[in-house]
Scaffold this motif. Structure first.
Motif, PDB file in Angstrom:
ATOM      1  N   ALA A 196       0.767  -1.085   0.130  1.00 51.94           N
ATOM      2  CA  ALA A 196      -0.088  -0.024   0.086  1.00 51.94           C
ATOM      3  C   ALA A 196       0.959   1.369  -0.006  1.00 51.94           C
ATOM      4  N   ASN A 197       1.920   1.305   0.758  1.00 51.16           N
ATOM      5  CA  ASN A 197       2.784   2.455   0.813  1.00 51.16           C
ATOM      6  C   ASN A 197       3.593   2.460  -0.468  1.00 51.16           C
ATOM      7  N   ILE A 198       4.217   1.511  -0.942  1.00 51.77           N
ATOM      8  CA  ILE A 198       4.846   1.590  -2.127  1.00 51.77           C
ATOM      9  C   ILE A 198       3.883   2.186  -3.408  1.00 51.77           C
ATOM     10  N   GLU A 199       2.772   1.769  -3.267  1.00 50.55           N
ATOM     11  CA  GLU A 199       1.903   2.177  -4.524  1.00 50.55           C
ATOM     12  C   GLU A 199       1.537   3.427  -4.368  1.00 50.55           C
ATOM     13  N   HIS A 200       1.289   3.883  -3.202  1.00 54.47           N
ATOM     14  CA  HIS A 200       0.921   5.415  -2.956  1.00 54.47           C
ATOM     15  C   HIS A 200       2.092   6.178  -3.133  1.00 54.47           C
ATOM     16  N   THR A 201       3.241   6.220  -2.641  1.00 52.24           N
ATOM     17  CA  THR A 201       4.281   7.003  -2.817  1.00 52.24           C
ATOM     18  C   THR A 201       4.988   6.874  -4.405  1.00 52.24           C
ATOM     19  N   LEU A 202       4.852   5.867  -4.891  1.00 56.16           N
ATOM     20  CA  LEU A 202       5.585   5.765  -6.368  1.00 56.16           C
ATOM     21  C   LEU A 202       4.517   5.868  -7.463  1.00 56.16           C
ATOM     22  N   ASN A 203       3.084   5.934  -6.956  1.00 55.79           N
ATOM     23  CA  ASN A 203       2.141   6.207  -7.812  1.00 55.79           C
ATOM     24  C   ASN A 203       2.002   5.016  -9.114  1.00 55.79           C
ATOM     25  N   ILE A 204       1.915   3.817  -8.545  1.00 61.22           N
ATOM     26  CA  ILE A 204       1.945   2.635  -9.248  1.00 61.22           C
ATOM     27  C   ILE A 204       0.885   1.581  -8.626  1.00 61.22           C
ATOM     28  N   LYS A 205       0.903   0.540  -9.421  1.00 63.30           N
ATOM     29  CA  LYS A 205       0.179  -0.698  -8.689  1.00 63.30           C
ATOM     30  C   LYS A 205       0.794  -2.049  -8.779  1.00 63.30           C
ATOM     31  N   LEU A 206       0.899  -3.027  -7.854  1.00 62.57           N
ATOM     32  CA  LEU A 206       1.696  -4.100  -8.194  1.00 62.57           C
ATOM     33  C   LEU A 206       0.666  -5.411  -8.209  1.00 62.57           C
ATOM     34  N   ASN A 207       0.736  -5.987  -9.324  1.00 67.65           N
ATOM     35  CA  ASN A 207      -0.245  -7.017  -9.533  1.00 67.65           C
ATOM     36  C   ASN A 207       0.570  -8.456  -9.723  1.00 67.65           C
ATOM     37  N   SER A 208      -0.183  -9.407  -9.305  1.00 69.44           N
ATOM     38  CA  SER A 208       0.435 -10.739  -9.319  1.00 69.44           C
ATOM     39  C   SER A 208       0.017 -11.368 -10.694  1.00 69.44           C
ATOM     40  N   TYR A 209       0.610 -12.082 -11.289  1.00 70.71           N
ATOM     41  CA  TYR A 209       0.216 -12.913 -12.317  1.00 70.71           C
ATOM     42  C   TYR A 209       0.583 -14.407 -12.466  1.00 70.71           C
ATOM     43  N   LYS A 231       7.963   7.377 -10.116  1.00 73.43           N
ATOM     44  CA  LYS A 231       8.561   8.534 -10.400  1.00 73.43           C
ATOM     45  C   LYS A 231       8.557   9.018  -9.098  1.00 73.43           C
ATOM     46  N   LEU A 232       9.740   9.994  -8.799  1.00 73.44           N
ATOM     47  CA  LEU A 232       9.954  10.476  -7.397  1.00 73.44           C
ATOM     48  C   LEU A 232      10.207  11.847  -7.733  1.00 73.44           C
ATOM     49  N   PRO A 233       9.680  12.817  -6.653  1.00 71.68           N
ATOM     50  CA  PRO A 233       9.519  14.139  -6.545  1.00 71.68           C
ATOM     51  C   PRO A 233      10.890  14.804  -6.484  1.00 71.68           C
ATOM     52  N   GLU A 234      11.035  16.031  -6.901  1.00 78.35           N
ATOM     53  CA  GLU A 234      12.490  16.764  -6.491  1.00 78.35           C
ATOM     54  C   GLU A 234      12.411  17.119  -5.107  1.00 78.35           C
ATOM     55  N   PRO A 235      13.494  17.230  -4.345  1.00 81.25           N
ATOM     56  CA  PRO A 235      15.046  17.072  -5.108  1.00 81.25           C
ATOM     57  C   PRO A 235      15.314  15.529  -5.066  1.00 81.25           C
ATOM     58  N   VAL A 236      14.428  14.579  -4.453  1.00 76.95           N
ATOM     59  CA  VAL A 236      14.884  13.154  -4.402  1.00 76.95           C
ATOM     60  C   VAL A 236      15.279  12.578  -5.774  1.00 76.95           C
ATOM     61  N   SER A 237      14.358  13.020  -6.810  1.00 76.10           N
ATOM     62  CA  SER A 237      14.449  12.508  -8.019  1.00 76.10           C
ATOM     63  C   SER A 237      15.948  12.605  -8.584  1.00 76.10           C
ATOM     64  N   SER A 238      16.445  13.729  -8.475  1.00 80.39           N
ATOM     65  CA  SER A 238      17.743  13.682  -8.919  1.00 80.39           C
ATOM     66  C   SER A 238      18.857  13.098  -8.295  1.00 80.39           C
ATOM     67  N   LEU A 239      18.724  12.371  -7.121  1.00 81.02           N
ATOM     68  CA  LEU A 239      19.644  11.827  -6.511  1.00 81.02           C
ATOM     69  C   LEU A 239      19.281  10.266  -6.384  1.00 81.02           C
ATOM     70  N   VAL A 240      18.259   9.657  -6.935  1.00 82.99           N
ATOM     71  CA  VAL A 240      17.935   8.463  -6.906  1.00 82.99           C
ATOM     72  C   VAL A 240      17.823   8.003  -8.747  1.00 82.99           C
ATOM     73  N   THR A 241      18.597   6.926  -8.863  1.00 80.31           N
ATOM     74  CA  THR A 241      18.536   6.632 -10.326  1.00 80.31           C
ATOM     75  C   THR A 241      17.609   5.676 -10.763  1.00 80.31           C
ATOM     76  N   SER A 242      17.384   4.715  -9.696  1.00 79.32           N
ATOM     77  CA  SER A 242      16.495   3.471 -10.152  1.00 79.32           C
ATOM     78  C   SER A 242      16.045   3.209  -8.741  1.00 79.32           C
ATOM     79  N   VAL A 243      14.717   2.223  -8.889  1.00 80.15           N
ATOM     80  CA  VAL A 243      14.444   1.698  -7.803  1.00 80.15           C
ATOM     81  C   VAL A 243      14.331   0.059  -7.999  1.00 80.15           C
TER      82      VAL A 243
END
Length: 386
Positions: free
Chosen positions: A177-190, A205-217
């Motif tokens: 729930a927290n991951i989906e909310h903060t990263l604006n995504i959904k996690l589904n099982s297949y 996506k991440l907001p600034e200024p964090v976006s410029s400091l994080v390259t990937s998750v």
């Protein structure tokens, strides 16, 4: 042989492991692998063989200056290639906890340039190897910038698990729930052909200024994991069988330790009194167990002392097991050819995080420890299979 091809100098490993991928998250993983191997090249090579002099660089004025990270909002993870058109997925339980790794910005371009100069004869920095502190100072985020990311994560409900000493990543865990909310995504099982996995839906996506400091998750899917198979039917061999019948040792005496040493001209070093004294050899193993009794039995049949092997947990804990993959062969061949060397077996449990992230974690741990002169990375398959 794969085993001997893989036991190479760390900078050669760096050259071999660069793999170009199209999607953002996979590209970052390959860059991270290169980063880990470059760091190993900078650090590990500083521990030279007997008779070879090396120094630590105390003058960094000729190195590439450290830039300020650019401000940009970018996608920090993409769906893995090869998924194709998927059926409707099932949302993951909101209270399920997932581990993630936030990979931090690193000045990869500057590092590559500096590594090239360190290995170029005649360069002002030739063989002027960097310490871990110098690497962090030159190429990593500052302590204040890293703290910005840590503060944002804790303020948004993530629990910090670890921050590596080279400032390359921050490991966390949080609910779906927290991951989906903060990263604006959904996690589904297949589930496809009996294989169950989960994937992200949307572009995190991440907001600034964090976006410029994080390259990937890393950790937003578990779609692709390599499957290792015993290369030579190791499952049929047990420690009891081997120790009681040395006639089967060395593929029935056709590939013994002495024959290998002669084939690769290592026996010439033996004649000069070199058998690995003062050397520390690292081995990277990913979820592949080994049985210490197998090593002891091999040593007995090879006529050498019991190998000096120390296990180092990187991601999770890997208990000893039947050793049906390459781990046993890696350790036996290394111990056989360098019987007086110390062996550090860097292990991951194959479950705590993605395979690609485990590779990055192992390389970073080797670089941080600064103990080995040679690192053996024997995957058992070709690089693009990952």
């Amino acid at each position: 042989m794969e085993e001997f091809r893989a036991v190479v100098l760390p900078y050669q490993l760096y050259q071999e492991e660069r793999v170009n991928r199209k999607c953002t998250s996979t590209l970052w993983l390959s860059l991270q692998l290169a980063l880990g191997l470059v760091i190993i090249g900078l650090l590990v090579s500083a521990c030279s063989l007997p008779g070879v002099q090396s120094t630590t660089n105390t003058n960094t004025t000729s190195l590439t200056p450290k830039p300020t990270p650019k401000k940009s909002t970018h996608t920090v993870a993409s769906q893995p290639s090869g998924t194709g058109k998927l059926p409707s997925g099932t949302p993951l339980p909101q209270d399920e906890v997932k581990p993630l790794t936030f990979n931090l910005a690193y000045n990869d371009g500057a590092m590559e340039q500096d590594v090239a100069q360190i290995f170029t004869p005649g360069s002002a920095t030739f063989h002027q190897y960097l310490t871990p502190d110098q690497i962090v100072q030159r190429y990593a985020l500052s302590g204040a910038q890293q703290q910005q990311v840590t503060d944002w994560l804790t303020q948004h409900g993530y629990t910090i698990d670890a921050t590596d000493s080279l400032h390359t990543s921050i490991k966390v865990h949080a609910t779906v729930a927290n991951i989906e909310h903060t990263l604006n995504i959904k996690l589904n099982s297949y589930t496809i052909d009996g294989y169950q996995f989960f994937l992200q839906q949307g572009e995190p996506k991440l907001p600034e200024p964090v976006s410029s400091l994080v390259t990937s998750v890393i950790g937003l899917d578990n779609f692709a994991f390599p499957q290792f198979q015993p290369p030579f039917g190791f499952a049929s061999h047990t420690a009891t069988t081997l120790s009681s019948d040395c006639s089967k040792y060395g593929a029935k005496q056709t590939l013994t330790r002495n024959k290998l040493a002669a084939a690769y001209q290592v026996s010439q070093l033996y004649q000069q009194g070199y058998q690995g004294e003062g050397m520390t050899i690292g081995v990277a193993e990913f979820g592949d167990t080994y049985n210490p009794q197998d090593l002891a039995a091999y040593a007995t049949c090879a006529g050498i002392a019991a190998p000096n092997v120390q296990n180092i947990d990187v991601d999770g804990h890997l208990a000893s097991g039947t050793g049906q993959g390459e781990a046993t062969m890696d350790l036996e061949l290394i111990a056989g050819l360098a019987p007086k060397a110390q062996i550090l077996d860097y292990q991951t449990d194959g479950k705590s995080t993605s395979f690609a992230q485990s590779m990055v974690d192992v390389f970073n741990r080797v670089a941080s420890d600064h103990k080995v002169q040679v690192l053996s990375v024997s995957y058992g398959t070709y690089e693009s299979a990952f």
